[in-house]
Design a protein around this motif. Structure first.
Motif, PDB file in Angstrom:
ATOM      1  N   HIS A 374      38.534  54.605  29.005  1.00  0.00           N
ATOM      2  CA  HIS A 374      37.433  56.009  28.813  1.00  0.00           C
ATOM      3  C   HIS A 374      36.584  55.582  27.783  1.00  0.00           C
ATOM      4  O   HIS A 374      35.593  56.237  27.692  1.00  0.00           O
ATOM      5  CB  HIS A 374      38.334  57.027  28.538  1.00  0.00           C
ATOM      6  CG  HIS A 374      39.033  56.977  27.453  1.00  0.00           C
ATOM      7  ND1 HIS A 374      40.256  56.079  27.299  1.00  0.00           N
ATOM      8  CD2 HIS A 374      39.108  57.482  26.181  1.00  0.00           C
ATOM      9  CE1 HIS A 374      40.884  56.359  26.026  1.00  0.00           C
ATOM     10  NE2 HIS A 374      40.289  57.280  25.377  1.00  0.00           N
ATOM     11  N   GLU A 375      36.927  54.444  26.882  1.00  0.00           N
ATOM     12  CA  GLU A 375      35.992  54.030  25.807  1.00  0.00           C
ATOM     13  C   GLU A 375      35.179  52.994  26.358  1.00  0.00           C
ATOM     14  O   GLU A 375      34.251  52.388  25.399  1.00  0.00           O
ATOM     15  CB  GLU A 375      36.495  53.725  24.319  1.00  0.00           C
ATOM     16  CG  GLU A 375      37.122  55.348  24.001  1.00  0.00           C
ATOM     17  CD  GLU A 375      38.249  54.922  22.871  1.00  0.00           C
ATOM     18  OE1 GLU A 375      38.555  56.008  22.215  1.00  0.00           O
ATOM     19  OE2 GLU A 375      38.487  53.999  22.589  1.00  0.00           O
ATOM     20  N   TYR A 377      32.547  51.528  27.803  1.00  0.00           N
ATOM     21  CA  TYR A 377      31.269  52.027  28.492  1.00  0.00           C
ATOM     22  C   TYR A 377      30.596  50.860  29.537  1.00  0.00           C
ATOM     23  O   TYR A 377      30.077  51.064  30.419  1.00  0.00           O
ATOM     24  CB  TYR A 377      30.270  52.653  27.611  1.00  0.00           C
ATOM     25  CG  TYR A 377      30.722  53.759  26.746  1.00  0.00           C
ATOM     26  CD1 TYR A 377      31.213  54.842  27.434  1.00  0.00           C
ATOM     27  CD2 TYR A 377      31.034  53.971  25.359  1.00  0.00           C
ATOM     28  CE1 TYR A 377      31.790  56.051  27.030  1.00  0.00           C
ATOM     29  CE2 TYR A 377      31.626  54.839  24.820  1.00  0.00           C
ATOM     30  CZ  TYR A 377      32.324  55.857  25.559  1.00  0.00           C
ATOM     31  OH  TYR A 377      32.570  56.739  24.922  1.00  0.00           O
ATOM     32  N   ARG A 378      30.883  49.656  28.956  1.00  0.00           N
ATOM     33  CA  ARG A 378      30.230  48.550  29.946  1.00  0.00           C
ATOM     34  C   ARG A 378      31.125  48.497  31.008  1.00  0.00           C
ATOM     35  O   ARG A 378      30.478  48.613  32.229  1.00  0.00           O
ATOM     36  CB  ARG A 378      30.747  47.433  28.959  1.00  0.00           C
ATOM     37  CG  ARG A 378      30.166  45.826  29.733  1.00  0.00           C
ATOM     38  CD  ARG A 378      30.815  44.745  29.195  1.00  0.00           C
ATOM     39  NE  ARG A 378      32.095  44.673  29.468  1.00  0.00           N
ATOM     40  CZ  ARG A 378      32.849  43.919  28.527  1.00  0.00           C
ATOM     41  NH1 ARG A 378      32.570  43.397  27.367  1.00  0.00           N
ATOM     42  NH2 ARG A 378      34.184  43.782  28.624  1.00  0.00           N
ATOM     43  N   LEU A 380      32.692  51.405  32.598  1.00  0.00           N
ATOM     44  CA  LEU A 380      32.029  52.393  33.390  1.00  0.00           C
ATOM     45  C   LEU A 380      31.199  52.197  33.858  1.00  0.00           C
ATOM     46  O   LEU A 380      30.615  52.855  35.017  1.00  0.00           O
ATOM     47  CB  LEU A 380      32.377  53.574  32.301  1.00  0.00           C
ATOM     48  CG  LEU A 380      33.864  54.039  31.810  1.00  0.00           C
ATOM     49  CD1 LEU A 380      33.874  55.106  30.802  1.00  0.00           C
ATOM     50  CD2 LEU A 380      34.688  54.306  33.216  1.00  0.00           C
ATOM     51  N   THR A 381      29.974  51.664  33.346  1.00  0.00           N
ATOM     52  CA  THR A 381      28.662  51.551  33.728  1.00  0.00           C
ATOM     53  C   THR A 381      28.926  50.707  34.982  1.00  0.00           C
ATOM     54  O   THR A 381      28.177  50.918  36.240  1.00  0.00           O
ATOM     55  CB  THR A 381      27.675  50.912  32.831  1.00  0.00           C
ATOM     56  OG1 THR A 381      27.864  51.603  31.433  1.00  0.00           O
ATOM     57  CG2 THR A 381      26.354  50.637  33.401  1.00  0.00           C
ATOM     58  N   PHE A 435      32.230  62.811  33.141  1.00  0.00           N
ATOM     59  CA  PHE A 435      30.725  62.598  32.885  1.00  0.00           C
ATOM     60  C   PHE A 435      29.762  63.560  33.563  1.00  0.00           C
ATOM     61  O   PHE A 435      28.894  64.135  33.255  1.00  0.00           O
ATOM     62  CB  PHE A 435      30.263  61.230  33.009  1.00  0.00           C
ATOM     63  CG  PHE A 435      30.844  60.184  32.165  1.00  0.00           C
ATOM     64  CD1 PHE A 435      29.856  59.851  31.467  1.00  0.00           C
ATOM     65  CD2 PHE A 435      32.008  59.819  32.170  1.00  0.00           C
ATOM     66  CE1 PHE A 435      30.171  58.733  30.375  1.00  0.00           C
ATOM     67  CE2 PHE A 435      32.446  58.909  30.990  1.00  0.00           C
ATOM     68  CZ  PHE A 435      31.240  58.254  30.352  1.00  0.00           C
ATOM     69  N   THR A 523      25.668  52.742  22.983  1.00  0.00           N
ATOM     70  CA  THR A 523      26.801  53.527  23.583  1.00  0.00           C
ATOM     71  C   THR A 523      26.187  54.835  24.172  1.00  0.00           C
ATOM     72  O   THR A 523      26.476  55.186  25.374  1.00  0.00           O
ATOM     73  CB  THR A 523      27.712  54.191  22.437  1.00  0.00           C
ATOM     74  OG1 THR A 523      28.229  52.809  21.791  1.00  0.00           O
ATOM     75  CG2 THR A 523      28.858  54.719  22.998  1.00  0.00           C
ATOM     76  N   LEU A 526      24.678  53.781  27.359  1.00  0.00           N
ATOM     77  CA  LEU A 526      25.340  53.779  28.569  1.00  0.00           C
ATOM     78  C   LEU A 526      26.043  54.915  28.912  1.00  0.00           C
ATOM     79  O   LEU A 526      26.062  55.049  30.285  1.00  0.00           O
ATOM     80  CB  LEU A 526      26.479  52.558  28.240  1.00  0.00           C
ATOM     81  CG  LEU A 526      26.035  51.094  27.998  1.00  0.00           C
ATOM     82  CD1 LEU A 526      27.380  50.304  27.659  1.00  0.00           C
ATOM     83  CD2 LEU A 526      25.284  50.725  29.086  1.00  0.00           C
ATOM     84  N   LYS A 527      26.194  55.790  28.271  1.00  0.00           N
ATOM     85  CA  LYS A 527      27.020  57.194  28.579  1.00  0.00           C
ATOM     86  C   LYS A 527      25.873  57.805  29.763  1.00  0.00           C
ATOM     87  O   LYS A 527      26.495  58.207  30.630  1.00  0.00           O
ATOM     88  CB  LYS A 527      27.071  57.898  27.427  1.00  0.00           C
ATOM     89  CG  LYS A 527      28.600  57.629  26.684  1.00  0.00           C
ATOM     90  CD  LYS A 527      28.486  58.533  25.609  1.00  0.00           C
ATOM     91  CE  LYS A 527      29.924  58.638  24.983  1.00  0.00           C
ATOM     92  NZ  LYS A 527      30.064  59.445  23.873  1.00  0.00           N
ATOM     93  N   ILE A 530      25.970  55.968  32.987  1.00  0.00           N
ATOM     94  CA  ILE A 530      27.066  56.260  33.548  1.00  0.00           C
ATOM     95  C   ILE A 530      26.956  57.811  34.419  1.00  0.00           C
ATOM     96  O   ILE A 530      26.998  57.986  35.748  1.00  0.00           O
ATOM     97  CB  ILE A 530      28.318  56.190  32.844  1.00  0.00           C
ATOM     98  CG1 ILE A 530      28.685  54.805  32.262  1.00  0.00           C
ATOM     99  CG2 ILE A 530      29.545  56.780  33.682  1.00  0.00           C
ATOM    100  CD1 ILE A 530      29.357  54.955  31.101  1.00  0.00           C
TER     101      ILE A 530
END
Ligand code: ADP
Ligand code: MG
Length: 729
Positions: A374-375, A377-378, A380-381, A435, A523, A526-527, A530
């Protein structure tokens, strides 16, 4: 020889077969070598090859990563080394090994033998290594060239290993090549794949650089293929015209016990089969193919092999080589290896799971979630990019796995449906769902799985459970494209998958670039990315049961396409909006796409036609013939019984049943014959008629033939049955 004697003899011959022992490589004292000691012994290394001086090696390395082009001088140095290495190992010939659009591999052999004046010598020139010129007119080109432009060129692909193929009486040096036309159009599977790999390198490296990984300078798509296959005994196979001509059974009655008890899956591997697998693995190891897992599959007579993954281009070549090796070693063991997606009706078919990820030169796997996904972000992207890619380009992905043979598997209750959706597993889906709602994600204590057996180690639950029903599933640190068929040349779906991801990745880079330039940190950027992609694509994510009929309805409500057959998928793919990204990305040229479309459609029709013709012939020559013999026997018996004033009611019932079945099958068979011979106005019309009219008829014929087989005494049945093919070994 009577029928029973022929079939009976074959059976006892098969039953009496002994396992064939392999030649395990040994040292001079006859002791077995370790696998690591002979691994890749038949592969010529371009990297870290001690035979090259350091300056040459450095230049080769630069060529390999695209920083320098290969000139004739360097090619000459390499050609000499390659040739001497090959001759040392006993090779007499070399060939350019390539993958035309037929879906298999092709090779044209030349001897090293040459003459200097009148002195015989061995020679491999720089240009012979780099380029070949096979006559291309007999390979499919989908109308992209006129026959007078017969010229085709093979060009050495430095990124895939050169290898030596062992034959019983000699060895051949094989040089992996691309196959292109006089105008530089791709005539093969490899060229577009290589283009997609270069583009992945460019845009994924840019992505990593943009988000702060400055030391990343190279990204590859990785691929590992799990290959499923069936083994049947060679003697039975040769008595089944359908298997020889089409790779699947077109008549046949299912045995009472097949796979219901799931007792084959992961069961003990039969000794004769294990001997074959071990023999195969030795050959694969010599070829530098890291075979890793082997096991029984769900259906009787079905097995799987999977090597350790590598860069997608090598994995694709090696999968072709693996299939060829399995085929040839099987014959040595009196087996035939069947790659068809559905060799037996009503029993599980075979797939080729295409495991895929991206990784860079510093060792980052872009789909590795780590311990706190969950942290990450790379990560999750990347996942959200893949979801968007699959949603946006579902038609191309569906078309890329389409074939006449895979049509029998997709949507059966054993293989993913033809609706392309993504399985993410609970954890990742929950994280991404936050998200959408804008809430924070708080991870649960990772659950321990209680095995209920104290003597077994407790283990952590994976982030993803297994979902066999999904065509495209996230499995821990990679995606697994499961809908790919076992006969597929994996390079093609790989190319289409790379392209789908590239299309979204390029847009992502633009988005990231804009946001960072406007002062946003990585960060936050990326959020937002996503959320952006997941918002647009969450409809494609489905963790439920893909085999259920509810899913078909729900998928349609979600607006996902369900292209049930290959012809439907090809026709959709041919629409500009569904393939123009491939052209814009430079992966296919317009003309190449056209030929790809034509070749695939024609191939579909030709294969189906061969099936219909083969089935029709088999019905006449075997099924009806057996029924006639039985009828004649019954009729004589009834006359005898009547003469003796005995009741012949049972005999008459059988006679009526067989006569009815005969009438039905004969009439269907002649209807099928006339439809095959009909003139169709286009390949599309033919394909669609074959799929919607002829195939259902052919399936009905298969069913009737099965009913006939079930009532005709075994003594009259001249061809090996499902029982023989699946259970006698
Ligand atoms: P399973 O049956 O659980 O799917 P297997 O071990 O039979 O697993 O096959 C998994 C395949 O995925 C192997 O070929 C493996 O090397 C490959 N693989 C693992 N990691 C990656 C990766 N990062 N990229 C591509 N393929 C991978
Ligand atoms: Mg798998």
């Amino acid at each position: 020889m009577s029928i029973q004697i022929t079939r009976g003899t074959t059976k006892s011959q098969v039953f009496g077969r002994k396992s064939i022992s392999e030649d395990f490589p040994t040292n001079s004292q006859g002791k077995h070598l370790k696998v690591s000691q002979f691994f890749a012994q038949n592969v010529f290394k371009l990297k870290n090859n001690r035979d090259f001086d350091s300056e040459t090696q450095e230049r080769i390395n630069k060529v390999l990563i695209g920083q320098e082009t290969l000139d004739k001088n360097l090619a000459k140095i390499i050609a000499d080394k390659v040739m001497n290495w090959a001759i040392d190992k006993g090779a007499t010939h070399f060939c350019h090994w390539f993958q035309p659009l037929t879906g298999s591999t092709a090779e044209k052999h030349d001897a090293f033998l040459s003459f200097q004046g009148d002195r015989p010598i061995e020679k491999l020139s720089a240009s012979q290594l780099m380029q070949g010129e096979p006559d291309a007119s007999s390979f499919p080109n989908g109308g992209s060239r006129s026959t007078f432009e017969a010229r085709g060129y093979t060009c050495w692909d430095l990124t895939s290993p050169i290898f030596i193929k062992d034959g019983t009486n000699g060895k051949t040096l094989c040089i992996p090549t691309a196959f292109i036309s006089y105008h530089g159009d791709a005539l093969d599977v490899k060229t577009p794949l290589l283009r997609s790999m270069s583009a992945i390198n460019e845009h994924a490296t840019r992505f990593l650089n943009l988000i702060g990984h400055k030391e990343s300078n190279n990204v590859i798509a990785t691929c590992g293929c799990e290959q499923e296959y069936f083994l049947v005994d060679k003697s039975f196979y040769l008595q089944r015209e359908d298997l020889v001509m089409t790779g699947r059974t077109l008549v046949g009655s299912l045995t009472a016990k097949n796979q219901q008890l799931s007792d084959h899956y992961f069961g003990t591997i039969p000794e004769r089969v294990l001997a074959f697998m071990q023999d195969c693995e030795i050959e694969l190891y010599k070829l530098g193919i890291p075979a890793k897992t082997r096991h029984n599959e769900v259906a009787p007579g079905q097995f799987e092999i999977a090597p350790i993954f590598s860069d997608a281009n090598t994995a694709s070549d090696q999968n072709q080589l693996l299939m060829a090796t399995l085929k040839s070693i099987a014959e040595k063991h009196d087996f035939i290896c069947l790659f068809h997606e559905k060799p037996f009706a009503d029993i599980n078919g075979s797939g080729k799971h295409l495991n895929w990820s991206l990784s860079d030169n510093t060792g980052i796997n872009l789909l590795e979630p780590g311990s706190t996904p969950h942290e990450n972000y790379r990560f999750l992207t990347m996942v959200s990019i893949v979801c968007e890619a699959v949603k946006r380009h579902a038609v191309s992905l569906r078309a890329a796995i389409g074939s006449h043979s895979n049509d029998h598997r997709l949507g059966g209750h054993e293989a993913p449906p033809s609706i392309i959706s993504v399985f993410l597993g609970e954890t990742i889906k929950n994280i991404l769902d936050k998200f959408l709602s804008g809430e924070d994600y708080t991870p649960n204590e990772q659950e321990m799985i209680d095995t209920g057996a104290g003597q077994l180690a407790q283990f952590l639950k994976d982030n993803t459970d297994r979902n066999r029903t999904s065509p495209f599933a996230f499995t821990g640190n990679k995606f697994e494209f499961r809908a790919v068929g076992s006969t597929a040349n994996v390079g093609y779906p790989l190319t289409v998958l790379n392209a789908a991801v590239l299309d979204v990745l390029k847009e992502t880079n633009t988005l990231i670039d804009e946001k960072i330039n406007s002062g946003m940190n990585v960060t936050e950027t990326l959020k937002e990315v996503i959320a952006h992609w997941y918002k647009s694509s969450h409809q494609v994510v489905f963790n439920g049961d893909g085999y259920s009929s509810e899913w078909v309805t729900e998928a349609s409500q979600r607006g996902l396409s369900n292209l049930r057959t290959t012809v439907d998928a090809l026709v959709e793919f041919n629409k500009k909006e569904n393939h123009e990204h491939l052209i814009k990305l430079g992966i296919y040229r317009e003309r190449e796409f056209e030929s790809l479309y034509n070749v695939n459609l024609e191939k579909f029709n030709t294969c189906r036609e061969i099936e219909f013709r083969t089935q029709s012939k088999m019905v006449d020559r075997f099924v009806k013939a057996a029924a006639f013999r039985f009828k004649s026997e019954l009729a004589s018996l009834m006359i005898q019984l009547k003469n003796l004033n005995q009741d012949s009611g049972v005999e008459e019932q059988s006679l009526v049943s067989i006569s009815n079945l005969l009438t039905k099958i004969s009439s269907l068979n002649s209807d099928l014959d006339s439809l095959i011979n009909k003139d169709y106005s286009s390949e599309e019309e033919k394909g669609s008629s074959f799929t919607t009219k002829l195939l259902p008829m052919s399936e009905e014929i298969l069913g009737l033939a099965g009913e006939i087989e079930d009532i005709v005494p075994d003594i009259h049945w001249s061809i090996p049955s499902y029982f023989d093919l699946l259970f006698v070994r």
